[in-house]
Design a protein around this motif. Sequence first.
Motif, PDB file in Angstrom:
ATOM      1  N   ASP A 282       2.813   1.992  14.101  1.00 44.88           N
ATOM      2  CA  ASP A 282       3.682   2.912  13.356  1.00 44.88           C
ATOM      3  C   ASP A 282       4.356   2.194  12.191  1.00 44.88           C
TER       4      ASP A 282
ATOM      5  N   ARG B 108       1.877   1.541   9.513  1.00 44.06           N
ATOM      6  CA  ARG B 108       1.573   2.789   8.791  1.00 44.06           C
ATOM      7  C   ARG B 108       2.679   3.134   7.807  1.00 44.06           C
ATOM      8  N   ARG B 109       3.909   2.943   8.251  1.00 47.41           N
ATOM      9  CA  ARG B 109       5.031   3.199   7.335  1.00 47.41           C
ATOM     10  C   ARG B 109       5.012   2.223   6.167  1.00 47.41           C
ATOM     11  N   GLU B 110       4.632   0.958   6.464  1.00 47.98           N
ATOM     12  CA  GLU B 110       4.567  -0.035   5.389  1.00 47.98           C
ATOM     13  C   GLU B 110       3.503   0.353   4.364  1.00 47.98           C
TER      14      GLU B 110
ATOM     15  N   SER C  93       2.433   3.354   3.720  1.00 51.83           N
ATOM     16  CA  SER C  93       2.761   4.604   3.019  1.00 51.83           C
ATOM     17  C   SER C  93       3.945   4.460   2.090  1.00 51.83           C
ATOM     18  N   ARG C  94       4.584   3.310   2.114  1.00 54.14           N
ATOM     19  CA  ARG C  94       5.761   3.118   1.263  1.00 54.14           C
ATOM     20  C   ARG C  94       5.333   3.054  -0.203  1.00 54.14           C
TER      21      ARG C  94
ATOM     22  N   ARG D 135       1.510  10.684   0.129  1.00 55.82           N
ATOM     23  CA  ARG D 135       1.685   9.516   0.973  1.00 55.82           C
ATOM     24  C   ARG D 135       0.576   9.448   2.045  1.00 55.82           C
TER      25      ARG D 135
END
Length: 562
Positions: free
Chosen positions: A216, A219-221, A223-224, A363
Amino acid sequence: MRLALHGLVVGTLARAVTSAGTTAPRGVGPEFVNFYASSDDFTCISNPSVHLPLGRVNDNFCDCPDGSDEPGTSACAHLSSLSPQYAANPSSQDLNTTLALPGYFCRNKGHNSNYIPFTHVNDGICDYDVCCDGSDEWENIGGAKCPDRCKELGKKWREQDERRKVSLTNAAKRRKELVTDAARQRVDIDNFLQTSRSQVEGLERQVSQLEKDKDDIERRERSRVVKSTGQSGKASILAGLAKTRLTQVREALIDTRAQRDAHQQRLAELEAIMTTFKDEYNPNFNDEGVKRAVRAWEDFVAKEHLAPPEEAKERDLDEMTTGIDGIPWEDFEAEEETELDVLYQFEEYLPGPLRDWLDQKLRDLRVMLIENGILPNPAGEGATESKALKEAKDRLSSAQNDLNSMRQERATKEEDLKKDYGADDVFRSLKGTCTSLDSGEYTYELCWMDKVTQKPKKGGAQNNMGNFERFDTIIVDEEVSADGKGVGSGERVAMKYENGAHCWQGPNRSTTVVIACAEHEEVWKVMEDEKCVYSMHVGSPAVCRPPVTGDGQGVGVTRDEL
């Protein structure tokens, strides 16, 4: 081994009263007295059809096919199973020519009665170890005189036997302790396997959750959306390198000028000292060393020297070392606008709700393109991980290590439960312990359930004589010394140690460890049966049986093993 064990049994029978008033011929044991009770004639024991006058008993001539008419001589020794066998008379095929008596009976009053082979009767040798009363040498052949020593030897034997009984009784108790300890170790392993099963399940769930957490965060990294991915253009990179190198050159120049100025100052001081020395020294003083120094100084002054630094050049150097001006580094180091930045600029012209919806879609699209390798990964090789991602990976790695360690320990314990540790699992308690023997130039070390090692006393490499492979049983026949240290005769527990160090021009070393009952673990002797194949006789309480109760005998008498 001269029927020592049989002698113990016979000794008990000899102490029983035989037929009242019966006088047996020389060499007859108490269990055969009735065959010689007749006052008329003698009937061969195994051949009742053969009758002899009593005068032909012990007449030093073998009359009975089974030798029973010569219990006190060696006339029928050729029939003894303990002597070389002779071919029977062809005419006596219907007769039993097997020796009827076990041997010559030594009463040994005050000690244990015993049978000895007929070949030992009147052979001129005192066989005190089995016939302490000397009755086997009644003819004094060759002048042999064998006085009765049963009282002395019997007392000594009883003292030793009592010590053996006590020692082997203690050995049986020690074995019970070993069995108890082995059972406790097995219970501990079972308990560990039960409790660790839930721990493994918990660690598996923890690792699974930490993997999801890490994914997770990654994935956030990905999509940043950032202004720059950290990758600059070639011009920016080149400008950074040039600025770094010029800074290094400027610092080196400052250091070099400082060293030059220091050397010039020291040179000026030295010239002043030498000039004063030249002007003030006494030319009339006859010191060749001083004169040579003055002449050398004059030659040095006469040479052409470097001109002092020019002021214009010094000003230029001052400007270079005080700063790097005139170069707009910020213009070259500015990050170039990427295609990703252009992609997101049009969001500024959309309504708020539509902009948020489109931002999330973009994103997700960006993450999909990164995962499929279409767009570069900002968190890929060469990128700096965020603190949150690094901590997530550390937590996952730690949990995985704990899980692998627990699984490995469980596998080791489960494999250990399947191993053969002998009867009652008793050798489990000895695993990891060692005992040794100094013999000649070597020390031999036996490590239970592990290996056998030969260690030179004068230094040098030690030899592995075999690694433990399996348990076995072996038949042995060996006399036991007075101190009871020996494997005796019968079936014994053996441990096979194989695949040791390779023997030059021979096989890999191997050792058969034969174990007999003893109060403590000890190595008695080591033998090389053939090239690089060894036998080791050891004692251990692990193979002792509990004392026998109810008949007055125990391990001290029978020396029973497993």
